[in-house]
Design an enzyme around this catalytic site. Structure first.
Site, mmCIF file in Angstrom:
data_model
loop_
_atom_site.group_PDB
_atom_site.id
_atom_site.type_symbol
_atom_site.label_atom_id
_atom_site.label_comp_id
_atom_site.label_asym_id
_atom_site.label_seq_id
_atom_site.Cartn_x
_atom_site.Cartn_y
_atom_site.Cartn_z
ATOM 1 N N LYS A 77 1.546 4.754 -2.694
ATOM 2 C CA LYS A 77 1.256 6.062 -2.357
ATOM 3 C C LYS A 77 2.738 6.765 -2.338
ATOM 4 O O LYS A 77 2.717 7.994 -2.677
ATOM 5 C CB LYS A 77 1.010 6.199 -0.789
ATOM 6 C CG LYS A 77 -0.446 5.427 -0.757
ATOM 7 C CD LYS A 77 -1.452 6.466 -1.301
ATOM 8 C CE LYS A 77 -2.987 5.781 -1.253
ATOM 9 N NZ LYS A 77 -3.705 6.919 -1.849
ATOM 10 N N TYR A 103 0.819 -1.284 -0.269
ATOM 11 C CA TYR A 103 -0.027 -0.070 0.026
ATOM 12 C C TYR A 103 0.909 1.320 -0.020
ATOM 13 O O TYR A 103 0.573 2.091 -0.694
ATOM 14 C CB TYR A 103 -1.040 0.169 1.187
ATOM 15 C CG TYR A 103 -1.547 1.072 1.333
ATOM 16 C CD1 TYR A 103 -2.471 1.467 0.413
ATOM 17 C CD2 TYR A 103 -1.310 2.340 2.427
ATOM 18 C CE1 TYR A 103 -3.293 2.727 0.706
ATOM 19 C CE2 TYR A 103 -2.259 3.477 2.572
ATOM 20 C CZ TYR A 103 -3.011 3.753 1.659
ATOM 21 O OH TYR A 103 -3.915 4.899 1.915
#
Length: 243
Positions: free
Chosen positions: A159, A155
């Protein structure tokens, strides 16, 4: 006299608009007199908001993993309101867990959505912003954009990619009058990633940021005088420690 810009009549495209930060942002901007174009894979949940907006909101199906959907959403904005002043690239998903905890397919969905999808969204909007003489691009990222930790590696990688995108775009588009801002909130009290590493019963959620906090930040950036820009806005609640 205040130099803050009035958002009345401004046309803002928002992806991931059917819940959480996207929905809160749509409601906030509508209350300020803006006109909003709402992109979501499920537009049925936006019917009430659109119908109550007195013509100031329109919704279109948009899976940001598909460049054609992103282009169609921008065309909807121009067809409905005549132009695009700002883009809030908000759509994203989160899978919190170890490197082996999710299938290849689900991890690929997150990578395609969070990074590639942001790129497709921006690419679809930029020609319209340039034609309009400038505008704003806000990319809703995360504090994970700047640090990674256990059960957030993939994740956070998606980002991190948004940071590189935003920094490069800020340098690339500034001379065209386009401001690029990365909004990087800490944990927010929404249904984001619930069932994928977060639970509704998580006691810590009571100390998270509210989706309206991020909506406030987005509106504040949009209201800045055109002579200035905010490149990064990191946010964390008072109840959370140093991340």
């Amino acid at each position: 006299m205040s130099e803050k810009r009035d958002l009345k009549g401004s046309v803002v495209v928002i992806t991931g608009a059917s819940s959480g930060i996207g929905l809160a942002t749509a409601k906030d901007l509508l209350a300020r007199g803006a006109r909003v174009v709402l992109g979501s894979r499920d537009v049925s949940s936006l019917d009430d908001l659109v119908s109550s907006s007195s013509g100031s909101a329109v919704a279109g199906v948009c899976d940001i993993r598909k460049p054609g959907d992103c282009a169609a959403l921008m065309e909807l904005a121009v067809k409905t309101f005549g132009r695009i002043d700002s883009l809030v690239a908000n759509a994203g998903i989160g899978l919190y867990g170890g490197i082996l905890d999710y299938s290849d397919e689900r991890l690929n969905e997150m990578m395609e959505t969070n990074l590639q999808g942001t790129i497709w969204t921006v690419r679809a909007a930029v020609p319209h912003l340039k034609k309009n003489g400038g505008g704003d691009i806000l990319i809703v990222a995360s504090v994970s954009s700047y640090r990674s930790k256990k059960n957030q590696a993939v994740y956070a990688a998606t980002k991190h990619g948004q940071v590189g995108l935003a920094i490069g775009l800020d340098d690339e588009l500034r001379e065209d009058g386009v401001r690029v801002t990365l909004i990087a909130p800490a944990a927010t009290e929404t249904n984001f990633a619930v069932g994928d590493g977060r639970e509704l019963s998580d006691a810590a959620r009571s100390g998270y940021l509210k989706s309206t906090d991020i909506a406030f930040a987005i509106a504040t950036v949009l209201k800045q005088p055109r002579r200035m820009r905010t490149t990064v806005w990191q946010m964390i609640s008072m109840s959370q420690g140093i991340l």
